[in-house]
Design an enzyme around this catalytic site. Structure first.
Site, PDB file in Angstrom:
ATOM      1  N   ARG A   1       0.302  -1.054  -0.287  1.00 53.44           N
ATOM      2  CA  ARG A   1      -0.274   0.039  -0.118  1.00 53.44           C
ATOM      3  C   ARG A   1       0.816   0.805   0.573  1.00 53.44           C
ATOM      4  O   ARG A   1       0.503   2.056   0.464  1.00 53.44           O
ATOM      5  CB  ARG A   1      -1.077  -0.368   1.345  1.00 53.44           C
ATOM      6  CG  ARG A   1      -1.770  -0.672   1.198  1.00 53.44           C
ATOM      7  CD  ARG A   1      -2.876  -1.091  -0.067  1.00 53.44           C
ATOM      8  NE  ARG A   1      -3.369  -2.336   0.093  1.00 53.44           N
ATOM      9  CZ  ARG A   1      -3.579  -3.237  -0.400  1.00 53.44           C
ATOM     10  NH1 ARG A   1      -2.222  -3.871  -1.356  1.00 53.44           N
ATOM     11  NH2 ARG A   1      -4.361  -4.796  -0.382  1.00 53.44           N
TER      12      ARG A   1
ATOM     13  N   SER B   1     -11.576  -2.193   2.014  1.00 59.48           N
ATOM     14  CA  SER B   1     -11.005  -2.370   3.424  1.00 59.48           C
ATOM     15  C   SER B   1     -11.143  -1.755   3.695  1.00 59.48           C
ATOM     16  O   SER B   1      -9.653  -0.902   3.896  1.00 59.48           O
ATOM     17  CB  SER B   1      -9.414  -3.693   3.123  1.00 59.48           C
ATOM     18  OG  SER B   1     -10.546  -4.975   2.633  1.00 59.48           O
TER      19      SER B   1
ATOM     20  N   GLU C   1      -6.750   2.244   6.497  1.00 61.52           N
ATOM     21  CA  GLU C   1      -5.825   2.201   5.390  1.00 61.52           C
ATOM     22  C   GLU C   1      -7.013   3.202   4.525  1.00 61.52           C
ATOM     23  O   GLU C   1      -6.548   3.733   3.060  1.00 61.52           O
ATOM     24  CB  GLU C   1      -6.467   0.698   4.466  1.00 61.52           C
ATOM     25  CG  GLU C   1      -6.053   0.744   2.681  1.00 61.52           C
ATOM     26  CD  GLU C   1      -6.150  -1.037   2.341  1.00 61.52           C
ATOM     27  OE1 GLU C   1      -6.815  -1.555   1.457  1.00 61.52           O
ATOM     28  OE2 GLU C   1      -5.931  -2.451   3.255  1.00 61.52           O
TER      29      GLU C   1
END
Length: 305
Positions: free
Chosen positions: A178, A228, A298
């Site tokens: 990420r 998510s 996230e």
């Protein structure tokens, strides 16, 4: 805050009403379906427009931010000040050249996967159900089902604010979990080049359909969310930690931990960003208290400072 009046003049001189909006509700542009107004909301149709918008904001000292499909974004109810630059469907071209695909940063991951399938090119199936744009996938090294963006990308063309357009190789991009060099340095992705493998379109379609079925059975795709909510902690799964902490279904107002998949915080209808943020904080606290693991969101958050 800078000279917003001057910024407005510069933007209006370049962009038409279809590309420039004032006080635009961000709830219309995020998959969480929450968020107050952006002072200026621009959707450029080419790289020159992107560069002009950024240069105008920099020259007037007005804050600016970049977004794609809004699928990884939580915006405060009060909105965001300054300029929001949306790299969306106006920059969503997809071209096939042999085993390579070049896609504008605004193209959705689903659209790119579909074009690849039709062309008999395999390798991007993992991203077919990842919400958002391929530009966002490049920035965050999107991944799912054992596939990652870095596995298939060869380069990205970026606007470097104040310097112009440059090609960034896969090595320079330094993709990690990420993460990318572009996210660190504030580069704006304009176009992505993928290198894929020839395969039978029917076989590719079967893999996409299988992944779609798996997602639909396990994830609350019918609810507004940003996918998510938390990054995967080393050695753990966020959803499992959340469930073990007794937070399945935990709700604050209209925001809730999904009962279908604990890794998703969802908007059940009419939630505020404050409610979503409180659920996120409650989950972090409960998981940390039980397991000692501090979950890291996230989702990117705008306007809460």
């Amino acid at each position: 805050m800078g000279d917003e009046r001057k910024l407005g003049e510069l933007l209006e001189a370049w962009f038409g009403p279809e590309e420039l909006r004032r006080d635009e509700p961000m709830s219309r542009h995020t998959t969480f379906e929450v968020g107050g107004p952006a002072d200026f909301f621009v959707t450029p149709s080419d790289a020159k427009g992107v560069a002009h918008a950024v240069e105008a904001a920099i020259s007037t000292g007005v804050p600016w931010r970049v977004m794609g499909q809004g699928s990884n974004l939580l915006v405060a109810d009060a909105g965001v000040r300054g300029l929001v630059l949306c790299i969306g469907e106006r920059l969503s071209h997809i071209e096939v050249d042999g085993t390579r695909i070049r896609a504008g940063a605004g193209a959705t991951n689903e659209a790119v996967a579909e074009v690849a399938c039709d062309a008999g090119l395999a390798g991007y199936e993992f991203a077919s159900g990842i919400p958002g744009s391929i530009g966002g996938a490049a920035i965050m090294n999107a991944g799912a089902y054992d596939g990652e963006f870095k596995d298939v990308a060869t380069s990205v063309r970026c606007l470097v604010p104040g310097q112009g357009v440059r090609e960034v190789s896969a090595e320079e991009a330094a993709w990690g979990y990420r993460h990318s060099m572009m996210s660190d340095l504030g580069y704006i992705v304009l176009e992505v080049t993928l290198e894929l493998q020839e395969d039978d379109p029917a076989a590719i379609r079967a893999r996409i359909d299988d992944l779609t079925a798996r997602r639909e059975s396990k994830q609350p795709l019918e609810m507004a969310s940003a996918g998510s909510t938390f990054k995967r902690p080393v050695g753990h799964y966020a959803g499992k930690l959340i469930e073990e902490a007794g937070m399945r279904g935990h709700a604050v107002g209209r925001a809730q931990v999904s009962e279908k998949h604990c890794g998703f915080v969802i908007n059940t209808g009419g939630a505020t960003s404050v409610e979503v943020l409180q659920v996120i904080h409650d989950v972090q606290e409960a998981v940390h208290e039980r397991s000692g693991v501090m979950l890291e969101p996230e989702v990117r958050m705008w306007g809460f400072d």
